[in-house]
Design an enzyme around this catalytic site. Structure first.
Site, PDB file in Angstrom:
ATOM      1  N   LYS A 133      -3.872  -3.315  16.522  1.00  0.00           N
ATOM      2  CA  LYS A 133      -4.525  -2.307  15.689  1.00  0.00           C
ATOM      3  C   LYS A 133      -5.567  -1.514  16.479  1.00  0.00           C
ATOM      4  CE  LYS A 133      -2.709  -2.302  11.674  1.00  0.00           C
ATOM      5  NZ  LYS A 133      -1.864  -1.152  11.333  1.00  0.00           N
ATOM      6  N   ILE A 175       0.841  -1.205   0.000  1.00  0.00           N
ATOM      7  CA  ILE A 175       0.000   0.000   0.000  1.00  0.00           C
ATOM      8  C   ILE A 175       0.874   1.252   0.000  1.00  0.00           C
ATOM      9  CG2 ILE A 175      -1.728   1.317   1.289  1.00  0.00           C
ATOM     10  CD1 ILE A 175      -2.836  -1.388   2.295  1.00  0.00           C
ATOM     11  N   GLY A 206       8.676  -4.821   2.944  1.00  0.00           N
ATOM     12  CA  GLY A 206       8.660  -4.029   1.712  1.00  0.00           C
ATOM     13  C   GLY A 206       9.799  -4.444   0.792  1.00  0.00           C
ATOM     14  N   VAL A 261      -7.451  -5.417   1.572  1.00  0.00           N
ATOM     15  CA  VAL A 261      -6.945  -4.656   0.427  1.00  0.00           C
ATOM     16  C   VAL A 261      -6.182  -5.587  -0.515  1.00  0.00           C
ATOM     17  CG1 VAL A 261      -5.626  -2.621  -0.261  1.00  0.00           C
ATOM     18  CG2 VAL A 261      -6.706  -2.693   2.002  1.00  0.00           C
ATOM     19  N   ASP A 285      13.824   2.105  10.987  1.00  0.00           N
ATOM     20  CA  ASP A 285      12.863   1.230  11.664  1.00  0.00           C
ATOM     21  C   ASP A 285      12.020   2.059  12.616  1.00  0.00           C
ATOM     22  OD1 ASP A 285      11.669  -0.784  13.400  1.00  0.00           O
ATOM     23  OD2 ASP A 285      13.197  -2.168  12.641  1.00  0.00           O
ATOM     24  N   ILE A 286      10.702   1.894  12.540  1.00  0.00           N
ATOM     25  CA  ILE A 286       9.831   2.663  13.434  1.00  0.00           C
ATOM     26  C   ILE A 286      10.017   2.272  14.903  1.00  0.00           C
ATOM     27  CG2 ILE A 286       8.092   3.204  11.689  1.00  0.00           C
ATOM     28  CD1 ILE A 286       6.342   0.945  12.886  1.00  0.00           C
ATOM     29  N   TYR A 294      -2.704  -9.506  16.510  1.00  0.00           N
ATOM     30  CA  TYR A 294      -2.693  -8.448  15.494  1.00  0.00           C
ATOM     31  C   TYR A 294      -3.857  -7.484  15.703  1.00  0.00           C
ATOM     32  CZ  TYR A 294      -3.176  -6.112  10.991  1.00  0.00           C
ATOM     33  OH  TYR A 294      -3.314  -5.149  10.003  1.00  0.00           O
TER      34      TYR A 294
END
Length: 330
Positions: free
Chosen positions: A154, A18, A42, A180, A62-63, A150
């Site tokens: 979220k 996305i 990715g 998606v 990296d977040i 998960y």
């Protein structure tokens, strides 16, 4: 919708499925785009065509590292936060890493965005947040209990975003993505999404395995509808539309049996043998909900959302893309 040359957008997970579609879209509209990605899920091939664009910046980071987050948000007007470890089965197998990335990383990005003066923080939420709620269609303010690690991560994202909006005056919008699919969605690996996986198997004349009897249904959402929702969330001037969450979907549901039928039809236009490939029905998967269907009334009302891609139109586009691109090795 207004384009603002010189406006800078940070897209986390911008080399993902996305995220890379968002990078392409906003670069095409004249925005400056920063992509932050650690390439865990990715791929460089998703963004390499943008590397020579002076409006595009890639930061490999990296977040989970707050310094990487702070560096990435420098000068950003908007953040589109797509970086996450997806997949219910992955989170069941390894809940700690899913939590570290999806909760710890999310909090890092929110904090860095707050401190960096970001105008608006738009993030990928998930239809998994509806959990065990059996109500159909799914309406934003009625959720159940999460059914997987998960889904918990979220939902926690939504709670954090809400607290940051109330406590620090940040503008946040969460987009609950529903199944998606589309170009660049990866067809391989243990956690591949169902559509590209089925397409690849059919193209090889292999029998796809459906979990359960095939009557489970999903609101399959083509990626261009998701790009549109991100743009609407980013550009809206409607203050009533801020600091909340939206279903991001087409608003129609398709059973897995129907999905297989569409894929066979569209793929057999290129290869008639695909019509005769058998489908295998396997056991149900842990953490799966039987049916998913979004109400998109809130997004229509507050964001003027009008999705263009039905599942049939989206699948035709996706099948065409996969035929061109699955032949090439990674």
């Amino acid at each position: 919708m207004h384009t603002k040359p010189g406006v800078k957008i940070l897209i986390t997970g911008g080399a993902g499925f996305i995220g890379s579609n968002l990078c392409d879209h906003f670069l095409g509209k004249g925005y400056k785009v920063v992509c932050l990605d650690n390439f865990a899920t990715g791929f460089m091939k998703n963004i390499e065509h943008n590397l020579s664009n002076p409006d595009f910046t890639l930061i490999e980071g990296d977040i989970r590292n707050i310094d990487d987050c702070r560096k990435a948000v420098e000068g950003a007007d908007y953040v589109l936060h797509e970086a996450a470890l997806g997949s219910v089965p992955r989170s069941i197998k390894d809940p700690i890493t899913s939590n570290d990335v999806n909760v710890g990383g999310f909090l890092n990005m929110l904090t860095a965005s707050r401190d960096g003066g970001v105008k608006r923080f738009i993030y990928a939420a998930s239809s998994s947040t509806y959990g065990d709620s059996e109500a159909l269609p799914k309406v934003e303010d009625k959720i159940g209990r999460p059914l997987s690690p998960y889904a918990i991560t979220k939902y926690v994202n939504e709670l954090y975003a809400d607290v940051f909006s109330r406590t620090y005056g940040m503008e946040t919008i969460g987009l609950r993505y529903f199944n998606v699919f589309g170009r660049r969605q990866h067809p391989e690996g243990a956690y591949a999404a169902v559509i590209p996986k089925f397409v690849m198997q059919f193209m090889k004349h292999e029998s796809p395995v459906i979990n359960g009897d095939g009557n489970f249904s999903r609101d399959f959402t083509y990626v261009d509808n998701v790009v549109l929702m991100n743009e609407l969330a980013m550009t809206t001037d409607n203050t009533e539309a801020l600091n909340t969450v939206y279903n991001t979907a087409y608003g129609d549901r398709t059973t897995l049996r129907e999905l297989i039928g569409y894929l066979k039809d569209y793929l057999s236009e290129y290869d008639t043998a695909i019509k005769n490939v058998e489908v295998i029905y396997g056991p149900q998967r842990a953490g799966d909900i039987p049916h998913s269907l979004a109400s998109i009334e809130k997004a229509k009302r507050l964001l003027n959302y009008n999705p263009e891609f039905s599942i049939q139109r989206g699948l035709k586009e996706a099948v065409s893309w996969y035929r061109e691109n699955l032949k090439q090795p990674d």
